[in-house]
Design an enzyme around this catalytic site. Structure first.
Site, PDB file in Angstrom:
ATOM      1  N   TYR A  33     -47.878-101.557  46.743  1.00 11.43           N
ATOM      2  CA  TYR A  33     -48.154-100.122  46.683  1.00 11.43           C
ATOM      3  C   TYR A  33     -48.607 -99.614  45.317  1.00 11.43           C
ATOM      4  O   TYR A  33     -48.848 -98.427  45.169  1.00 11.43           O
ATOM      5  CB  TYR A  33     -46.944 -99.321  47.175  1.00 11.43           C
ATOM      6  CG  TYR A  33     -45.642 -99.593  46.441  1.00 11.43           C
ATOM      7  CD1 TYR A  33     -45.381 -98.987  45.209  1.00 11.43           C
ATOM      8  CD2 TYR A  33     -44.685-100.455  46.970  1.00 11.43           C
ATOM      9  CE1 TYR A  33     -44.196 -99.235  44.535  1.00 11.43           C
ATOM     10  CE2 TYR A  33     -43.501-100.710  46.299  1.00 11.43           C
ATOM     11  CZ  TYR A  33     -43.257-100.096  45.083  1.00 11.43           C
ATOM     12  OH  TYR A  33     -42.097-100.354  44.406  1.00 11.43           O
TER      13      TYR A  33
ATOM     14  N   ARG B  98     -41.186 -96.318  36.603  1.00  9.91           N
ATOM     15  CA  ARG B  98     -40.287 -97.441  36.861  1.00  9.91           C
ATOM     16  C   ARG B  98     -41.092 -98.713  36.688  1.00  9.91           C
ATOM     17  O   ARG B  98     -41.999 -98.985  37.470  1.00  9.91           O
ATOM     18  CB  ARG B  98     -39.709 -97.316  38.273  1.00  9.91           C
ATOM     19  CG  ARG B  98     -39.261 -98.622  38.865  1.00  9.91           C
ATOM     20  CD  ARG B  98     -38.430 -98.483  40.116  1.00  9.91           C
ATOM     21  NE  ARG B  98     -39.079 -97.823  41.243  1.00  9.91           N
ATOM     22  CZ  ARG B  98     -40.005 -98.387  42.011  1.00  9.91           C
ATOM     23  NH1 ARG B  98     -40.451 -99.593  41.769  1.00  9.91           N
ATOM     24  NH2 ARG B  98     -40.513 -97.703  43.026  1.00  9.91           N
TER      25      ARG B  98
ATOM     26  N   HIS C 259     -38.392-101.461  42.799  1.00 10.75           N
ATOM     27  CA  HIS C 259     -37.361-100.480  43.177  1.00 10.75           C
ATOM     28  C   HIS C 259     -35.974-101.118  43.110  1.00 10.75           C
ATOM     29  O   HIS C 259     -35.056-100.594  42.494  1.00 10.75           O
ATOM     30  CB  HIS C 259     -37.641 -99.950  44.585  1.00 10.75           C
ATOM     31  CG  HIS C 259     -36.525 -99.124  45.144  1.00 10.75           C
ATOM     32  ND1 HIS C 259     -36.225 -97.868  44.675  1.00 10.75           N
ATOM     33  CD2 HIS C 259     -35.625 -99.384  46.123  1.00 10.75           C
ATOM     34  CE1 HIS C 259     -35.188 -97.388  45.346  1.00 10.75           C
ATOM     35  NE2 HIS C 259     -34.799 -98.284  46.224  1.00 10.75           N
TER      36      HIS C 259
END
Ligand code: TPP
Lengths: 371, 345
Positions: free
Chosen positions: A279, A266, A270
């Protein structure tokens, strides 16, 4: 016909090296790496390319509109075009798709209008399109629940004597949910005509795959349920199309479900409210950008003289025109009738709900009188 | 999605031959209702745990697989979310699944599929999908079951918009309401009171009782209205008999439908008697009785002579078999509760 049919072949054991037909540098892979799968016809490759370019434009346009506050939220699918479109193109229009919130470009590929796709993210209604008209279930937000619906629908189709196939998308995180396990198991026991397309984009919001599963890979999950599993290069539209097509064919001819892990990434956050810098490293993102599904297929098509300058400008024009449609649709103010709140709760009208509807109607006319 | 081929409830039902009156248990009545709907509509299918050759742990699906084949009635893997989730997919393809949750506490693994999908698919899709699914749940206690076999889950379901929740208390209603539930285009949670499974009526089937969303006045009286459902209808009728001995005229209502709530029948009764009490097995706090008491009070406050009472189970996890008799509401407890009101006018 019966729900239970005997297993008619030994499950395929997944290979750790992902199946690739067109590699990172845009070259066709030869020999063992292809796992016996063949490169799709040129027309299919061109169509995969065109749809990916248009889908990317969809995604960037919607992300831009979300930043402008036109949409409440948007989970981008940028970088996952090959998985999404390679899978959907392997289906017939009579087959059913069971998408999640992330699979907007899969919906686009099914011919659903951008305004209908985006209705949920704009906040107008939970789901904007007619599932039966497009053979596409409403996108599921709870994780993995839709996989069971796919198994039920595929089973119902078989019981009615139809050769309809159901494909469901799952994220890597969703494979940890109980519903995913129940769906895999039901599908295998009932030999349901279902394809589980697991898009392993490496993260569930911020949680990396290694904290999600101790399995060697997600494709291995197939083995325990007694169905074939494949790991495919999820940035290679040709490979995704080929592997999903084979699984669809297998399901259609009564040989049951398949689990496919598409290895992808991705690229965006998100959703617009996520901060991926907390992260994951930028180096990782750059490394995956270098494996871009669109560029790789473009290189291949150009090298084979399958993509002319005229083709490219026609595709660019199609993408721009779609972006314009999206802007028009999202910038237009849509009137929603507050009384529609009560319209679709029950098939049979409920007196108590009609009273509440009347209450809101009175409240609305009172506030109109005031203004 | 194909239109159901059966007759609508209320129309003459040519598919079923009338039987001579005979003593019929609730299990037999439910079994016959399933049989008659399987015969009437090819889209009806039944699946769940042990519903095939065994005929269900309570034998509600007895012989149905043998009669209709295993593409109409079959054993599913043991997974409740899976049962509801696959039923939802089948409904999207035009089927009318009737599924069994073996015992009510075992419906909890399916909670998400029921509240997030079964109840919502019509709403999410602006009415483009219907969910004509019946979830049969053997419910409540009184049969000496071990833990997780005797709970009452109605408060969870009635709190969920989109669901219809009904519970019969006798064989005739069980038959009629189950057939109606299967024909409904809304998802129905069909709660079957285990302690009433072996109760008998002398019946000739098919029988059609009142619409399942209607409450029925099962005994007329003038002093107090007892609101009961499923397993507690029997308790209420016993309380009425005991009360009669003490000169109390008790009206007993069987709610039958928990959601929707039949305000009309209940309010008419309460306005006549001016007193109401609701009886259920489930824990009291945040329970169905709280909803009933609030509704009855809101709508009938100036007709009431006393606060609406709740006679319920205690606020404890369902107890083990040797203790359940102390937990479940009894007719004596109902009368003792009514005694707490000031009765002089
Ligand atoms: C049952 C459930 N739990 C939590 C969430 C909140 N949530 C939304 S998306 C997400 C991560 C999902 O990750 P993955 O399945 O890998 O799919 P991706 O978003 O990466 O496509 C979470 C935790 C949810 N939607 N449903």
């Amino acid at each position: 016909m019966s729900v239970h049919i005997e297993r008619n072949e030994a499950p395929v054991l997944p290979q750790a090296t992902p199946l690739t037909l067109i590699n990172d540098t845009g070259h066709a892979v030869a020999g063992d790496g292809t796992g016996g799968f063949e490169l799709p016809e040129p027309e299919i490759l061109k169509s995969l390319y065109r749809r990916m370019v248009v889908a990317r434009r969809f995604d960037t346009q919607v992300t831009a509109l979300t930043r402008q506050g036109r949409l409440a939220t948007y989970p981008s699918a940028l970088g996952q075009e090959a998985c999404e479109i390679g899978s959907v193109m392997a289906l017939r229009t009579s087959d059913w798709l069971f998408p999640t919130y992330r699979d907007t470009i899969a919906l686009l590929t099914r011919g659903i209008s951008p305004a209908d796709i985006l209705e949920a993210f704009r906040g107008d209604w939970h789901s904007g399109y007619d599932p039966k008209a497009h053979r596409t279930a409403p996108a599921a937000t709870p994780l993995a629940t839709q996989a069971l619906h796919a198994v039920g629908l595929g089973t119902a189709a078989r019981l009615k004597g139809d050769n309809t196939v159901a494909l469901t998308f799952l994220g890597d995180g969703a494979t940890s949910e109980g519903d995913a396990h129940e769906a895999f198991n039901f599908a295998a026991v009932w030999q349901a005509p279902v394809i589980f397309m697991v898009q392993n984009n490496q993260f569930a919001i911020s949680v990396p795959l290694k904290k999600q599963t101790h399995a060697r890979m997600l494709a291995d999950k197939a083995v325990g349920y007694g169905m074939p599993g494949y790991r495919v290069d999820g940035n290679d539209a040709a490979a995704v199309y080929a592997v999903v097509s084979a699984a669809v064919e297998r399901a259609r001819s009564g040989h049951g479900p398949t689990l496919i892990e598409g290895l992808t990434y991705r690229i965006e956050a998100h959703t617009n409210s996520d901060d991926p810098s907390r992260y994951r490293s930028n180096d990782d993102v750059l490394a995956w950008k270098a494996r871009d599904p669109i560029e790789r297929l473009e290189k291949y098509l150009v090298s084979q003289n399958l993509l002319s300058e005229d083709d490219r400008s026609a595709i660019a024009a199609e993408a721009e025109s779609l972006a314009g449609d999206i802007r028009d649709a999202m910038n237009a103010e849509v009137e929603i009738d507050p009384l529609s709140l009560f319209d679709h709760v029950y098939a049979e009208p409920r007196p108590a709900l009609l009273e509440q509807r009347q209450f809101l109607a009175d409240e609305l006319s009172a506030s109109e009188d005031k203004s | 999605m194909s239109a159901p081929t059966h007759t609508a409830p209320g129309e003459a039902d040519s598919t079923v031959e009338q039987t001579a009156p005979k003593p019929t248990t609730m299990t037999a009545a439910l079994n016959q209702a399933l049989r008659d709907e399987l015969a009437a509509d090819p889209d009806v299918v039944i699946f769940g745990e042990d519903v095939g050759p065994l005929g269900g742990v309570f034998r509600i699906t007895d012989r149905l697989q043998a009669e209709f084949g295993d593409d109409r009635v079959w054993d599913s893997p043991l997974a409740e979310a899976g049962i509801i989730g696959t039923a939802i997919g089948m409904a999207m393809y035009g089927m009318r699944p009737v599924v069994e949750m073996q015992f009510d506490a075992f419906s909890f693994p399916a909670f998400e599929q029921i509240v997030s999908h079964l109840a919502k698919e019509r709403n999410r899709t602006k009415g483009r999908l219907s969910m004509p699914i019946v979830v049969r749940i053997p419910c409540a206690g009184g049969i000496g079951g071990v833990e997780h076999h005797s709970d009452s889950s109605e408060a969870y379901w009635i709190h969920t918009p989109g669901l219809t929740v009904v519970t019969p208390s006798n064989p005739a209603d069980a038959y009629s309401m189950l057939r109606e539930a299967i024909r409904s285009d809304d998802p129905v949670i069909f709660m079957e009171p285990k302690s009433r499974y072996w109760s008998k009526d002398t019946l000739s089937l098919p029988v059609q009782t009142a619409p399942m969303t209607k409450a029925s006045v099962v005994q007329e009286g003038s002093d107090v209205t007892l609101l009961s459902y499923g397993p507690t209808v029997k308790t209420a009728l016993e309380a009425a008999r005991l009360g009669e001995g003490e000169g109390l005229s008790v009206e007993v209502i069987d709610l039958r439908s928990l959601s929707p709530f039949d305000d009309e029948t209940v309010s008419a009764s309460v306005r006549k008697t001016s007193r109401a009490a609701v009886i259920h097995e489930a824990a009291q706090f945040g329970g169905y009785g709280a909803e009933v008491a609030a509704r009855v009070t809101e709508r009938n406050f100036f007709h009431l002579s006393a606060p609406v009472l709740r006679i319920t189970g205690f606020d404890i996890p369902f107890p083990s078999p040797k203790l359940e008799e102390f937990h479940l509401p009894t007719a004596e407890r109902v009368l003792a509760a009514l005694d707490t009101w000031e009765w002089e006018v």
